[in-house]
Motif scaffolding. Sequence first.
Motif, PDB file in Angstrom:
ATOM      1  N   ASP A  77      76.454  68.687  15.339  1.00  0.00           N
ATOM      2  CA  ASP A  77      76.103  69.001  16.368  1.00  0.00           C
ATOM      3  C   ASP A  77      75.455  70.403  16.586  1.00  0.00           C
ATOM      4  O   ASP A  77      75.047  70.927  15.585  1.00  0.00           O
ATOM      5  CB  ASP A  77      77.625  69.011  17.186  1.00  0.00           C
ATOM      6  N   GLN A  78      75.292  70.995  17.436  1.00  0.00           N
ATOM      7  CA  GLN A  78      74.507  72.070  17.784  1.00  0.00           C
ATOM      8  C   GLN A  78      74.852  73.122  16.975  1.00  0.00           C
ATOM      9  O   GLN A  78      76.418  73.244  16.922  1.00  0.00           O
ATOM     10  CB  GLN A  78      74.466  72.501  19.163  1.00  0.00           C
TER      11      GLN A  78
ATOM     12  N   GLU B  36      65.779  75.806  17.188  1.00  0.00           N
ATOM     13  CA  GLU B  36      66.652  75.763  18.264  1.00  0.00           C
ATOM     14  C   GLU B  36      68.102  75.184  17.732  1.00  0.00           C
ATOM     15  O   GLU B  36      68.208  74.498  16.833  1.00  0.00           O
ATOM     16  CB  GLU B  36      66.118  74.844  19.403  1.00  0.00           C
ATOM     17  N   LYS B  37      69.065  75.309  18.609  1.00  0.00           N
ATOM     18  CA  LYS B  37      70.270  75.007  18.254  1.00  0.00           C
ATOM     19  C   LYS B  37      70.456  73.478  17.911  1.00  0.00           C
ATOM     20  O   LYS B  37      71.132  73.042  16.822  1.00  0.00           O
ATOM     21  CB  LYS B  37      71.433  75.390  19.150  1.00  0.00           C
ATOM     22  N   GLU B  38      70.058  72.682  18.976  1.00  0.00           N
ATOM     23  CA  GLU B  38      70.060  71.273  18.635  1.00  0.00           C
ATOM     24  C   GLU B  38      69.388  70.912  17.197  1.00  0.00           C
ATOM     25  O   GLU B  38      69.905  69.872  16.702  1.00  0.00           O
ATOM     26  CB  GLU B  38      69.150  70.718  20.001  1.00  0.00           C
TER      27      GLU B  38
ATOM     28  N   SER C 100      74.461  77.696  16.237  1.00  0.00           N
ATOM     29  CA  SER C 100      73.584  78.572  16.723  1.00  0.00           C
ATOM     30  C   SER C 100      73.316  79.422  15.388  1.00  0.00           C
ATOM     31  O   SER C 100      72.490  80.294  15.438  1.00  0.00           O
ATOM     32  CB  SER C 100      74.722  79.536  17.596  1.00  0.00           C
TER      33      SER C 100
ATOM     34  N   HIS D  54      70.920  69.014  14.095  1.00  0.00           N
ATOM     35  CA  HIS D  54      70.428  67.916  13.619  1.00  0.00           C
ATOM     36  C   HIS D  54      69.982  67.771  12.062  1.00  0.00           C
ATOM     37  O   HIS D  54      70.347  66.931  11.529  1.00  0.00           O
ATOM     38  CB  HIS D  54      69.245  67.519  14.317  1.00  0.00           C
TER      39      HIS D  54
END
Length: 110
Positions: free
Chosen positions: A78-79, A67-69, A81, A73
């Motif tokens: 930050d997030q 997932e982006k988050e 894509s 991380h």
Amino acid sequence: MRDRRYATISLAMKAGAVVSGETAVQEAVRSSKACLIVLAEDASDNTKKKFYNKSKYYCVPCIEFGEKEMLGHCIGKDQRSVLAVTNESLAKALKEEIRRNLVDGENQDI
């Protein structure tokens, strides 16, 4: 970080072998530096289409993972894509880890 897939991405980042963000990944793909494109599973359909098309045109493997988050991380940002791994051996290690952890016959062309 328990998941070896994210740990492999973190290791690649520490080795300076990860570029992140759409613009940076596009440039890495165009300049033949990208060995693997990693798309977040929750990336927009437009982003996925754009990078699947680029991966096909430039013959760079592209996978959906995470997932982006979590992708952001594990590289200390930050997030995100989309990421590109620019080291062949680290890209191979990541592909093997992801392939090893595919669930219930889920199949991607890696």
